[in-house]
Design a protein around this motif. Structure first.
Motif, PDB file in Angstrom:
ATOM      1  N   THR A  18       0.815  -1.217   0.000  1.00 49.87           N
ATOM      2  CA  THR A  18       0.000   0.000   0.000  1.00 49.87           C
ATOM      3  C   THR A  18       0.847   1.265   0.000  1.00 49.87           C
ATOM      4  OG1 THR A  18      -0.196  -0.287   2.392  1.00 49.87           O
ATOM      5  CG2 THR A  18      -2.082  -0.919   1.036  1.00 49.87           C
ATOM      6  N   LYS A  19       1.847   1.315   0.872  1.00 49.36           N
ATOM      7  CA  LYS A  19       2.720   2.491   0.800  1.00 49.36           C
ATOM      8  C   LYS A  19       4.146   2.139   1.177  1.00 49.36           C
ATOM      9  CE  LYS A  19       1.225   4.423   5.263  1.00 49.36           C
ATOM     10  NZ  LYS A  19       0.811   5.624   5.967  1.00 49.36           N
ATOM     11  N   THR A  20       5.059   2.899   0.585  1.00 52.20           N
ATOM     12  CA  THR A  20       6.473   2.576   0.768  1.00 52.20           C
ATOM     13  C   THR A  20       7.192   3.598   1.628  1.00 52.20           C
ATOM     14  OG1 THR A  20       7.077   3.806  -1.212  1.00 52.20           O
ATOM     15  CG2 THR A  20       6.574   1.473  -1.498  1.00 52.20           C
ATOM     16  N   LYS A  21       6.473   4.642   2.043  1.00 51.11           N
ATOM     17  CA  LYS A  21       7.139   5.681   2.824  1.00 51.11           C
ATOM     18  C   LYS A  21       6.393   5.911   4.122  1.00 51.11           C
ATOM     19  CE  LYS A  21       8.878   7.464  -1.406  1.00 51.11           C
ATOM     20  NZ  LYS A  21       8.331   6.282  -2.122  1.00 51.11           N
ATOM     21  N   TYR A  23       6.308   7.875   8.178  1.00 49.28           N
ATOM     22  CA  TYR A  23       6.775   8.920   9.081  1.00 49.28           C
ATOM     23  C   TYR A  23       7.609   8.306  10.208  1.00 49.28           C
ATOM     24  CZ  TYR A  23       3.425  12.237   7.029  1.00 49.28           C
ATOM     25  OH  TYR A  23       2.734  13.057   6.190  1.00 49.28           O
ATOM     26  N   TYR A  54      15.725   8.595   2.762  1.00 45.47           N
ATOM     27  CA  TYR A  54      14.737   9.607   3.136  1.00 45.47           C
ATOM     28  C   TYR A  54      13.915   9.969   1.905  1.00 45.47           C
ATOM     29  CZ  TYR A  54      17.865  10.531   7.139  1.00 45.47           C
ATOM     30  OH  TYR A  54      18.630  10.462   8.263  1.00 45.47           O
ATOM     31  N   TRP A  55      12.713  10.452   2.150  1.00 44.67           N
ATOM     32  CA  TRP A  55      11.885  11.030   1.085  1.00 44.67           C
ATOM     33  C   TRP A  55      11.272  12.291   1.655  1.00 44.67           C
ATOM     34  CZ3 TRP A  55       7.187  12.984  -0.148  1.00 44.67           C
ATOM     35  CH2 TRP A  55       6.871  13.084  -1.517  1.00 44.67           C
ATOM     36  N   THR A  61       9.513  14.984   6.157  1.00 41.00           N
ATOM     37  CA  THR A  61      10.402  13.942   5.668  1.00 41.00           C
ATOM     38  C   THR A  61       9.853  12.581   6.054  1.00 41.00           C
ATOM     39  OG1 THR A  61      12.122  15.493   6.256  1.00 41.00           O
ATOM     40  CG2 THR A  61      12.833  13.333   5.493  1.00 41.00           C
ATOM     41  N   MET A  62      10.025  11.615   5.169  1.00 46.33           N
ATOM     42  CA  MET A  62       9.584  10.250   5.447  1.00 46.33           C
ATOM     43  C   MET A  62      10.742   9.293   5.176  1.00 46.33           C
ATOM     44  SD  MET A  62       5.877  10.605   3.629  1.00 46.33           S
ATOM     45  CE  MET A  62       4.892   9.572   4.676  1.00 46.33           C
ATOM     46  N   TYR A  63      10.551   8.061   5.615  1.00 43.94           N
ATOM     47  CA  TYR A  63      11.568   7.042   5.394  1.00 43.94           C
ATOM     48  C   TYR A  63      11.008   5.953   4.478  1.00 43.94           C
ATOM     49  CZ  TYR A  63      13.975   8.866   9.597  1.00 43.94           C
ATOM     50  OH  TYR A  63      14.621   9.650  10.519  1.00 43.94           O
TER      51      TYR A  63
END
Lengths: 82, 436, 381
Positions: A18-21, A23, A54-55, A61-63
């Protein structure tokens, strides 16, 4: 610390559909007994090892696991898969 | 030039410095390449940028997209990814990322430093900058992904300078010029800004906060770096003792020998300086009087707004027992409306090694990291969790100065340990006095 | 183009890596007169617009010439600044928080020559490069954002509107004849990277149409849960839609909750927000950050929408000029724009400026809105 790193990598993989990033806060929940500073240390190490990236949205910022996610390809000039 | 820019050309008219003229000048510089550089990003990127901007002027819509790239290896901030949405038309700006470069606090530069930076950016970037970004960094606008590491390497190895912050971390702190050229500075704004920037490098480069966090340091209540409006943690200079008065200088202002307000109003004839109307009557706490010979200040009632000092800087000086007030939680409007910093600490001495300030900061961070939601600024957490909670985590006793007025509702949630006997009550005892 | 290595080895990024060094120390690039008199200044005076004198306990006098730079500046311009600093001020120069450039010297004659030099420098097309001014009771250099030049969520341009507004206000940059300083700022969307929320005059780009949803690309370009999570208003939700005969994962937006922060577009380029008819500029006035006389205060919206009129935004510039002129005519000495509006009452602000009050100017955003309504019978007919 190897175990903790494994937990984080597994978490990324389990959510990757579903998601790759994620918090930073999401990882705190993986380690309820650890202080934020300790969790940050594990993540920073994973970044240094080239496992995690990081993104950033600019403001936040997300990981994510390195190389994973739909935006990576697009940003480096490839067309998204039709 | 590669493209006709009839709309942008109209921004070359008029007296104010024209960014269009400046970008054209940079485009011409790159085309001429007087230093014979092997440009590391497209030589015509400035021309493409003007072409793209002209298109936006025609479309009245932006042509930029965001990218998630964050920085150099190991850093979670300092770079903002930008991609243009017409890369075939404007290949020179297809990838056009921003780099934030840490500025010296107070922004004093040698030309040697600036020229070195220009040389790096000439070779490896677009040659365009912001001097400076809103938070305070030097902003380098426009380069490609492979150049990010190269610029960083040269910055650190050749210039001994680091990147600034972006994303969910401590943003590049900023200070007013403080003691370097201002007589109002109540503490060394530049030094505490520098020291805390150094001490919190990990917080600045490796994001682990719920959202951004800003420090700003103003030397006095005039607030030239807008700390109270723009920073989660605002340190604003103040003093606790008496304003120093030079009575002869006061008379010189009254007599017209000195220019009031440091000459700031000299462009219009406002009439003769009237100390009663312009100073005494404008004092917000009405703590001053003038009997024609002597200026008197009731310092116990002074709220240190700076008006009298600003108006007569040669006669009045800030006191000697100097330090700062700390105000927390300022932010721009998104999401829950704009917030101004709220007073937490009325006075703190701001002296090396700044342990007192750092203790407050770290207590706040511990609370915010633990309790803050994703993308929640400190000010919003304060609103959600209460000001009392902020007092609690910073071990601060509530005082009347913390509020403009007391609460106007009685919905007071006493804690269990604040009421004798706690919340556990003896029903049998109650029933001994009351029937069901 | 041949790739020129800085020395960095991408195979071994940690090799010889220098990190966490921060900026240069603040006092490492001081002009000598600043280094000598640090913390020992007595008083200052603005001798003429753009020329300040600071007097130290030692008797030294520092003369500062202040000029505007454009915030967006080429290295050619920065190098020109360096040439000027090398010629006049010993190779030192500083920037202010409002994008002004300051040259500091201990010699008044040097300062005057420098001032004349700066005012003589023009671009080929005629604009000043470094006009001297921006001091005292006038209009300093606007703080602003990137706009169409480099931002992905702007509702207007930045350098363009700033240029045309400052062309219209140029005399106030060069003079000190207003009742108090007037700080002008521009942010190209409501996120306010330029922090215009406490400016005397704040120009803010606003969007008026929620994003379009590109169903074809949403699931291909974006991680839908990220776009959903990015919305502070919970106005973005995942959904399945029929698109060209197929069920696809996409996004739905609750339009009445949408507040135009653009986070969703940041996360997902399949949600474009820019719109030529929707976008424009709101004008906010009366904010300030100084504690002088009155508390710091927020700017208030007095014009809800002005369309984008590139390249020179005539409605915007005329409106700003009107506000400044009305303030200049009516305010008392030392009175900031917001203090003046509060003294005369906002009713009279609209009357004197001729701006039309509309329902858009009544706050309806959450709790604080109520506190801005009039709970009194005191008002003017």
């Amino acid at each position: 610390m190897a175990d903790e790193k494994e937990i984080i990598v597994e978490y990324f993989k389990s959510k990757a559909k579903t998601k790759t990033k994620h918090y930073f806060k999401d990882f705190l929940e993986l380690f309820p007994d650890k202080k934020p500073r300790e969790v940050k240390k594990i993540l920073s190490d994973l970044v240094k090892e080239g496992v995690v990236d990081y993104w950033s949205s600019g403001s936040t910022t997300m990981y994510g696991l390195k190389g994973l996610g739909k935006q990576e390809e697009v940003e480096e000039g490839e067309q998204p898969k039709d | 030039m590669k493209f006709e820019t009839p709309l942008l050309d109209q921004l070359e008219q008029g007296p104010w410095p024209s960014v269009v003229s400046d970008i054209k000048q940079e485009a011409a510089h790159r085309a001429a390449n007087p230093d014979g550089l092997d440009y590391q990003i497209p030589q015509d990127c400035c021309e493409d940028l003007l072409g793209l901007l002209e298109l936006s002027y025609k479309d009245m819509e932006t042509h930029w997209k965001h990218g998630g790239i964050v920085g150099v290896f190991g850093y979670g901030g300092g770079v903002i990814g930008r991609y243009c949405d017409q890369p075939e038309m404007f290949p020179g700006v297809a990838h056009f990322h921003t780099m934030r470069v840490a500025q010296p606090s107070g922004k004093f530069y040698s030309t040697k430093f600036l020229r070195q930076l220009c040389d790096i950016w000439d070779l490896r970037g677009s040659g365009l900058t912001n001097m400076h970004g809103s938070t305070g960094d030097i902003v380098l606008i426009g380069t490609t992904t492979p150049q990010l590491e190269e610029v960083f390497y040269q910055l650190t190895h050749e210039m001994n300078n680091d990147l600034g912050g972006s994303g969910s971390n401590l943003r590049t702190p900023a200070a007013c010029m403080g003691m370097s050229r201002c007589e109002y500075a109540c503490y060394n704004t530049q030094d505490v800004c520098y020291q805390l920037t150094e001490d919190y490098q990990d917080e600045l480069h490796r994001p682990a906060f719920p959202y951004k966090f800003k420090f700003k340091f103003d030397g006095c209540p005039n607030g030239c770096v807008c700390a109270m409006a723009r920073s989660d943690f605002a340190v604003v200079g103040t003093w606790r003792d008496d304003i120093k008065i030079d009575q002869d200088a006061v008379k010189a202002y009254v007599g017209g020998e000195y220019t009031p307000n440091a000459g700031a109003h000299s462009g219009r004839d406002w009439g003769k300086f009237d100390i009663q109307a312009e100073v005494i009557d404008r004092c917000p706490s009405h703590c001053m009087s003038w009997d024609g010979q002597k200026l008197t200040i009731d310092n116990a009632n002074c709220v240190r707004c700076m008006h009298c000092i600003d108006t007569m800087p040669r006669a009045l000086r800030i006191g000697d027992d100097r330090g700062a007030s700390v105000l927390c939680g300022a932010k721009a409007p998104v999401v829950d409306g704009a917030q101004m910093g709220s007073l937490l600490v009325p006075f703190v001495k701001v002296e090396q090694p700044y342990d007192e300030l750092k203790e407050i900061i770290e207590n706040i961070w511990d609370w915010w990291i633990e309790e803050g939601k994703n993308r929640e600024r400190l000010g919003e957490l304060m609103k959600r969790a209460s000001f009392q909670k902020l007092l609690e985590v910073t071990n601060t006793e509530a005082q009347a100065f913390h509020v403009k007025e007391p609460r106007n509702n009685p919905y007071i949630f006493f804690k269990e340990d604040e009421v004798p006997g706690g919340f556990k009550r003896d029903l049998a005892d109650y029933r001994s006095r009351h029937q069901r | 183009m041949a790739f020129i290595s800085s020395g960095y080895n991408p195979q071994k990024p940690m090799e010889g890596r220098i990190t966490d060094i921060g900026p240069h120390k603040y006092d490492s690039m001081f002009p000598p007169i600043i280094a000598k008199n640090f913390g020992k200044w007595l008083y200052h005076e603005i001798l003429e617009p753009g020329l300040l004198m600071h007097v130290a306990e030692s008797g030294d006098k520092a003369y500062t010439v202040r000029c505007a730079g454009s915030r967006t500046m080429s290295i050619t311009a920065v190098r020109e600044v360096c040439d000027i600093a090398d010629k006049y001020t010993g190779g030192f120069v500083r920037w202010t928080t409002r994008n002004n450039i300051e040259f500091i010297t201990d010699n008044l004659e040097t300062a005057k020559a420098l001032k004349a030099d700066l005012d003589s420098r023009k671009f080929a097309a005629g604009a000043y490069k470094f006009p001297v001014g921006g001091t005292g009771a006038g209009i300093s250099n606007p703080v602003h954002t990137q706009g169409w030049l480099h931002c992905h969520t702007p509702a207007t341009d930045s350098t363009g509107p700033v240029k045309v507004v400052m062309d219209a206000l140029f005399d106030e940059f060069k003079n000190m004849r207003l009742p108090a300083p007037v700080r002008v700022s521009l942010a190209c969307c409501i996120n306010m990277c330029g922090a215009v929320h406490c400016s005397d005059i704040g120009l803010v780009g606003i969007h008026r149409k929620p994003p379009m949803i590109d169903h074809k690309w949403a699931d291909k370009l974006c991680e839908i849960p990220l776009a959903v999570a990015a919305c502070p208003m919970a106005a973005v939700r995942p959904t399945k839609v029929e698109f060209e005969g197929q069920k696809v994962n996409s996004i739905a937006i609750k339009e009445d909750r949408y507040m135009y922060c653009g986070n969703c577009y940041t996360m997902c380029p399949a949600l474009p927000i820019a719109d030529k008819e929707g976008d424009g500029i709101a004008i906010m006035v009366g904010g300030k950050v100084s504690n002088r006389m009155t508390f710091p205060k927020f700017s208030k919206v007095v014009v809800a929408y002005i369309p984008n009129e590139p390249p020179r935004w005539p409605t915007l510039t005329a409106t700003v000029r009107k506000i400044v002129d009305t303030y200049a005519q009516h305010a008392r000495k030392y009175e900031r724009l917001g203090d003046w509006a509060e003294r005369i009452g906002w009713q009279d602000f609209f009357k004197l400026t001729g701006l039309k009050f509309t329902h858009h100017l009544i706050d309806d955003f959450r709790d604080p809105a109520y506190y801005t309504w009039r709970q009194s019978t005191q008002f003017k007919f």
